[in-house]
Design a protein around this motif. Structure first.
Motif, short mmCIF file in Angstrom:
data_model
loop_
_atom_site.label_atom_id
_atom_site.label_comp_id
_atom_site.label_asym_id
_atom_site.label_seq_id
_atom_site.Cartn_x
_atom_site.Cartn_y
_atom_site.Cartn_z
N VAL A 1 74.11 42.74 32.57
CA VAL A 1 72.81 41.84 31.94
C VAL A 1 73.15 40.50 32.01
CG1 VAL A 1 71.48 41.39 29.81
CG2 VAL A 1 72.03 43.84 30.40
N VAL A 2 74.36 40.34 31.23
CA VAL A 2 74.63 38.73 31.10
C VAL A 2 75.25 38.12 32.52
CG1 VAL A 2 76.11 37.04 29.92
CG2 VAL A 2 74.98 39.06 28.70
N PHE A 3 76.08 38.62 33.29
CA PHE A 3 76.44 38.11 34.43
C PHE A 3 75.67 38.47 35.49
CE2 PHE A 3 80.11 38.32 31.58
CZ PHE A 3 80.87 37.09 32.21
N GLY A 4 75.39 39.82 35.54
CA GLY A 4 74.48 40.11 37.00
C GLY A 4 73.04 39.78 36.88
N TYR A 5 72.18 39.98 35.94
CA TYR A 5 70.98 39.62 35.80
C TYR A 5 70.51 38.22 35.12
CZ TYR A 5 65.97 39.73 34.10
OH TYR A 5 64.55 39.62 34.04
N LEU A 6 71.08 37.78 33.92
CA LEU A 6 70.83 36.32 33.66
C LEU A 6 71.65 35.46 34.68
CD1 LEU A 6 71.03 36.81 29.82
CD2 LEU A 6 69.13 36.77 31.44
N SER A 7 72.86 35.87 34.81
CA SER A 7 73.94 34.91 35.80
C SER A 7 73.64 33.35 35.70
CB SER A 7 73.33 35.40 37.35
OG SER A 7 73.93 34.82 38.36
N PRO A 8 74.20 32.91 34.57
CA PRO A 8 73.98 31.44 34.34
C PRO A 8 75.17 30.84 35.14
CG PRO A 8 75.02 32.49 32.56
CD PRO A 8 74.60 33.63 33.43
N ALA A 9 75.00 29.46 35.11
CA ALA A 9 76.09 28.73 35.69
C ALA A 9 77.48 28.85 35.14
CB ALA A 9 75.50 27.10 36.06
N MET A 10 77.50 28.78 33.83
CA MET A 10 78.60 28.93 32.99
C MET A 10 78.57 29.87 31.83
SD MET A 10 79.47 24.80 32.98
CE MET A 10 77.95 24.50 32.48
N ILE A 11 79.45 30.49 31.51
CA ILE A 11 79.49 31.52 30.60
C ILE A 11 80.93 31.42 29.51
CG2 ILE A 11 79.44 33.98 29.56
CD1 ILE A 11 78.23 34.53 32.27
#
Length: 245
Positions: free
Chosen positions: A142-152
Protein backbone atom coordinates in the motif's frame (compact mmCIF):
# COMPACT_ATOMS: atom_id res chain seq x y z
CA UNK A 1 22.51 15.13 23.68
CA UNK A 2 22.39 14.64 27.43
CA UNK A 3 21.14 11.51 29.06
CA UNK A 4 20.45 10.99 32.72
CA UNK A 5 20.61 7.78 34.69
CA UNK A 6 19.11 7.88 38.17
CA UNK A 7 21.79 8.15 40.91
CA UNK A 8 24.48 8.76 38.36
CA UNK A 9 25.96 5.28 38.24
CA UNK A 10 24.31 2.99 35.72
CA UNK A 11 25.48 -0.32 37.21
CA UNK A 12 24.58 0.55 40.80
CA UNK A 13 20.91 1.23 40.08
CA UNK A 14 20.35 -2.15 38.49
CA UNK A 15 17.71 -3.62 38.36
CA UNK A 16 15.62 -0.46 38.77
CA UNK A 17 17.60 1.54 36.26
CA UNK A 18 15.80 4.46 34.71
CA UNK A 19 16.91 6.22 31.57
CA UNK A 20 15.65 9.69 30.84
CA UNK A 21 16.17 11.22 27.44
CA UNK A 22 16.67 14.92 27.08
CA UNK A 23 14.74 16.09 25.14
CA UNK A 24 12.18 13.28 25.59
CA UNK A 25 12.40 10.54 22.99
CA UNK A 26 9.14 11.40 21.22
CA UNK A 27 10.36 14.99 20.80
CA UNK A 28 13.62 13.72 19.31
CA UNK A 29 11.64 11.69 16.77
CA UNK A 30 9.53 14.70 15.84
CA UNK A 31 12.64 16.89 15.62
CA UNK A 32 14.17 14.39 13.21
CA UNK A 33 11.14 14.79 10.92
CA UNK A 34 11.21 18.59 11.28
CA UNK A 35 14.88 18.72 10.31
CA UNK A 36 14.13 16.43 7.37
CA UNK A 37 11.31 18.71 6.18
CA UNK A 38 13.59 21.71 6.61
CA UNK A 39 16.22 20.05 4.45
CA UNK A 40 14.05 18.59 1.66
CA UNK A 41 11.19 21.16 1.48
CA UNK A 42 8.33 18.75 0.64
CA UNK A 43 5.07 20.34 -0.50
CA UNK A 44 2.74 17.43 0.29
CA UNK A 45 3.27 15.54 3.55
CA UNK A 46 1.20 12.74 5.12
CA UNK A 47 1.66 11.29 8.62
CA UNK A 48 0.28 7.76 8.89
CA UNK A 49 -0.78 6.79 12.39
CA UNK A 50 -0.89 10.48 13.34
CA UNK A 51 -2.50 9.77 16.74
CA UNK A 52 -2.77 12.94 18.81
CA UNK A 53 -1.76 15.03 15.73
CA UNK A 54 1.19 16.62 17.56
CA UNK A 55 3.61 16.02 14.68
CA UNK A 56 1.15 17.64 12.27
CA UNK A 57 0.90 20.68 14.54
CA UNK A 58 4.69 21.01 14.51
CA UNK A 59 4.84 20.68 10.70
CA UNK A 60 2.13 23.29 10.08
CA UNK A 61 4.61 26.11 10.50
CA UNK A 62 6.82 25.06 7.57
CA UNK A 63 6.16 27.43 4.66
CA UNK A 64 7.11 24.80 2.04
CA UNK A 65 4.17 22.56 2.98
CA UNK A 66 0.96 23.17 1.05
CA UNK A 67 -0.92 19.97 1.91
CA UNK A 68 -0.67 18.22 5.28
CA UNK A 69 -2.60 14.99 5.87
CA UNK A 70 -2.99 12.79 8.93
CA UNK A 71 -4.42 9.27 8.93
CA UNK A 72 -5.33 7.27 12.02
CA UNK A 73 -7.51 4.30 12.92
CA UNK A 74 -8.56 5.94 16.22
CA UNK A 75 -11.50 8.20 15.38
CA UNK A 76 -11.80 9.49 18.95
CA UNK A 77 -8.21 10.72 19.00
CA UNK A 78 -8.70 12.55 15.72
CA UNK A 79 -11.90 14.20 16.92
CA UNK A 80 -10.49 15.28 20.27
CA UNK A 81 -7.22 16.67 18.85
CA UNK A 82 -8.16 17.83 15.37
CA UNK A 83 -9.35 21.27 16.45
CA UNK A 84 -5.78 22.10 17.47
CA UNK A 85 -4.86 22.16 13.77
CA UNK A 86 -7.16 25.12 13.11
CA UNK A 87 -5.46 28.40 12.20
CA UNK A 88 -4.11 30.47 15.09
CA UNK A 89 -4.91 34.14 15.39
CA UNK A 90 -1.31 34.95 14.43
CA UNK A 91 -1.73 33.09 11.15
CA UNK A 92 -4.49 35.51 10.15
CA UNK A 93 -2.39 38.52 11.15
CA UNK A 94 0.60 37.29 9.13
CA UNK A 95 -0.72 35.01 6.39
CA UNK A 96 1.43 32.40 4.66
CA UNK A 97 2.81 32.97 1.15
CA UNK A 98 1.33 29.64 0.04
CA UNK A 99 -2.05 28.32 1.14
CA UNK A 100 -2.01 25.32 3.47
CA UNK A 101 -4.68 22.60 3.46
CA UNK A 102 -4.79 20.29 6.48
CA UNK A 103 -6.90 17.12 6.28
CA UNK A 104 -7.44 14.36 8.84
CA UNK A 105 -8.69 10.98 7.65
CA UNK A 106 -10.10 8.17 9.75
CA UNK A 107 -8.98 4.87 8.30
CA UNK A 108 -6.39 2.09 8.25
CA UNK A 109 -2.93 2.65 6.81
CA UNK A 110 -3.21 -0.66 4.95
CA UNK A 111 -6.20 0.54 2.90
CA UNK A 112 -5.63 2.25 -0.44
CA UNK A 113 -6.98 5.78 -0.79
CA UNK A 114 -6.18 7.68 -3.97
CA UNK A 115 -6.25 11.03 -2.15
CA UNK A 116 -2.80 10.15 -0.75
CA UNK A 117 -1.21 9.60 -4.15
CA UNK A 118 1.59 11.88 -5.36
CA UNK A 119 2.97 12.95 -1.98
CA UNK A 120 6.54 14.14 -1.45
CA UNK A 121 6.90 12.67 2.04
CA UNK A 122 5.03 10.08 4.09
CA UNK A 123 6.02 9.58 7.73
CA UNK A 124 5.28 6.47 9.83
CA UNK A 125 6.54 7.34 13.31
CA UNK A 126 6.25 4.40 15.75
CA UNK A 127 3.56 2.83 13.59
CA UNK A 128 4.65 -0.51 12.12
CA UNK A 129 5.12 -2.23 15.49
CA UNK A 130 1.37 -1.76 16.11
CA UNK A 131 0.47 -3.79 12.98
CA UNK A 132 -0.40 -7.46 13.19
CA UNK A 133 1.29 -9.85 10.76
CA UNK A 134 -1.44 -9.58 8.09
CA UNK A 135 -1.43 -5.77 8.15
CA UNK A 136 2.39 -5.67 8.21
CA UNK A 137 2.41 -7.83 5.08
CA UNK A 138 -0.02 -5.41 3.35
CA UNK A 139 1.74 -2.26 4.53
CA UNK A 140 4.58 -2.17 1.93
CA UNK A 141 2.32 -2.84 -1.05
CA UNK A 142 0.00 0.00 0.00
CA UNK A 143 2.56 2.60 1.16
CA UNK A 144 5.49 1.83 -1.17
CA UNK A 145 3.71 0.18 -4.08
CA UNK A 146 0.43 2.09 -4.35
CA UNK A 147 1.02 5.47 -2.67
CA UNK A 148 4.66 5.48 -3.79
CA UNK A 149 5.73 8.87 -2.39
CA UNK A 150 9.12 10.41 -3.18
CA UNK A 151 10.33 9.86 0.41
CA UNK A 152 9.24 7.76 3.39
CA UNK A 153 10.48 8.01 6.99
CA UNK A 154 9.76 5.01 9.24
CA UNK A 155 10.73 4.84 12.92
CA UNK A 156 10.33 1.83 15.23
CA UNK A 157 11.76 0.72 18.61
CA UNK A 158 15.15 -0.98 18.64
CA UNK A 159 14.69 -4.04 20.87
CA UNK A 160 18.45 -4.23 21.57
CA UNK A 161 18.00 -1.15 23.76
CA UNK A 162 15.24 -2.73 25.89
CA UNK A 163 17.49 -4.49 28.45
CA UNK A 164 18.61 -1.01 29.57
CA UNK A 165 15.05 -0.28 30.75
CA UNK A 166 13.65 -1.64 34.02
CA UNK A 167 11.64 -4.84 33.40
CA UNK A 168 10.78 -4.15 29.78
CA UNK A 169 9.66 -6.88 27.42
CA UNK A 170 7.69 -4.66 25.01
CA UNK A 171 7.63 -0.90 25.40
CA UNK A 172 3.89 -0.64 24.84
CA UNK A 173 1.09 -3.12 25.49
CA UNK A 174 -0.24 -2.57 21.96
CA UNK A 175 3.06 -3.44 20.23
CA UNK A 176 2.78 -6.67 18.23
CA UNK A 177 6.59 -6.94 17.92
CA UNK A 178 9.79 -4.98 18.43
CA UNK A 179 12.69 -5.59 16.08
CA UNK A 180 16.43 -5.52 16.62
CA UNK A 181 18.51 -3.60 14.09
CA UNK A 182 19.18 -6.62 11.87
CA UNK A 183 15.47 -7.51 11.70
CA UNK A 184 14.43 -3.96 10.81
CA UNK A 185 17.19 -3.50 8.26
CA UNK A 186 16.49 -6.86 6.61
CA UNK A 187 12.79 -5.98 6.27
CA UNK A 188 13.53 -2.44 5.08
CA UNK A 189 16.08 -3.53 2.45
CA UNK A 190 13.71 -6.16 1.05
CA UNK A 191 10.91 -3.58 0.80
CA UNK A 192 13.22 -0.96 -0.72
CA UNK A 193 14.53 -3.37 -3.35
CA UNK A 194 11.09 -4.61 -4.29
CA UNK A 195 9.58 -1.15 -4.75
CA UNK A 196 12.64 0.63 -6.20
CA UNK A 197 13.65 2.74 -3.21
CA UNK A 198 17.01 3.30 -1.58
CA UNK A 199 17.16 3.27 2.24
CA UNK A 200 19.52 4.71 4.84
CA UNK A 201 19.47 3.84 8.53
CA UNK A 202 19.87 6.14 11.49
CA UNK A 203 18.05 6.79 14.77
CA UNK A 204 17.47 8.94 17.85
CA UNK A 205 17.94 8.32 21.55
CA UNK A 206 21.60 7.64 22.15
CA UNK A 207 22.55 4.89 24.61
CA UNK A 208 24.36 5.76 27.85
CA UNK A 209 28.13 5.59 28.08
CA UNK A 210 29.33 2.01 28.10
CA UNK A 211 26.27 0.70 26.25
CA UNK A 212 27.04 2.12 22.81
CA UNK A 213 26.87 -1.36 21.29
CA UNK A 214 23.05 -1.46 21.54
CA UNK A 215 22.56 1.43 19.12
CA UNK A 216 19.86 4.09 19.13
CA UNK A 217 16.73 3.61 21.24
CA UNK A 218 14.57 4.43 18.21
CA UNK A 219 15.75 3.15 14.83
CA UNK A 220 14.83 5.06 11.68
CA UNK A 221 14.79 4.12 8.01
CA UNK A 222 14.82 6.93 5.43
CA UNK A 223 13.58 5.73 2.04
CA UNK A 224 13.96 7.64 -1.24
CA UNK A 225 12.37 6.59 -4.50
CA UNK A 226 14.93 5.79 -7.19
CA UNK A 227 14.53 8.27 -10.01
CA UNK A 228 13.52 6.83 -13.35
CA UNK A 229 12.25 3.60 -11.79
CA UNK A 230 8.59 2.82 -12.27
CA UNK A 231 7.01 0.32 -9.91
CA UNK A 232 5.95 -2.72 -11.89
CA UNK A 233 2.75 -3.15 -9.94
CA UNK A 234 -0.20 -1.62 -11.76
CA UNK A 235 -3.30 -0.41 -10.01
CA UNK A 236 -5.97 0.27 -12.63
CA UNK A 237 -8.39 1.28 -9.90
CA UNK A 238 -6.11 3.88 -8.41
CA UNK A 239 -8.08 6.95 -9.50
CA UNK A 240 -10.81 8.18 -7.18
CA UNK A 241 -10.52 5.36 -4.71
CA UNK A 242 -11.84 6.90 -1.50
CA UNK A 243 -12.06 4.65 1.55
CA UNK A 244 -11.07 7.05 4.34
CA UNK A 245 -13.59 9.14 6.23
Amino acid sequence: MEMYVIDGNFEEVCPEKVIKFKPPLYKQRYQFVRDFVDQHKPKKVADLGCGDTELLRLLKIYPCIQRLVGVDIDKEKLQSNGHQLSPYLGEFVKPRDLDLTVILYHGSVVERDSRLLGFDLITCIELIEHLDSDDLARFPEVVFGYLSPAMIVISTPNSEFNPLFPTVTLRDADHKFEWNRMEFQTWALQVANRYHYSVEFTGVGEPPAGAEHVGYCTQIGVFRKNSGKVTELCFPEQHDQHVYE
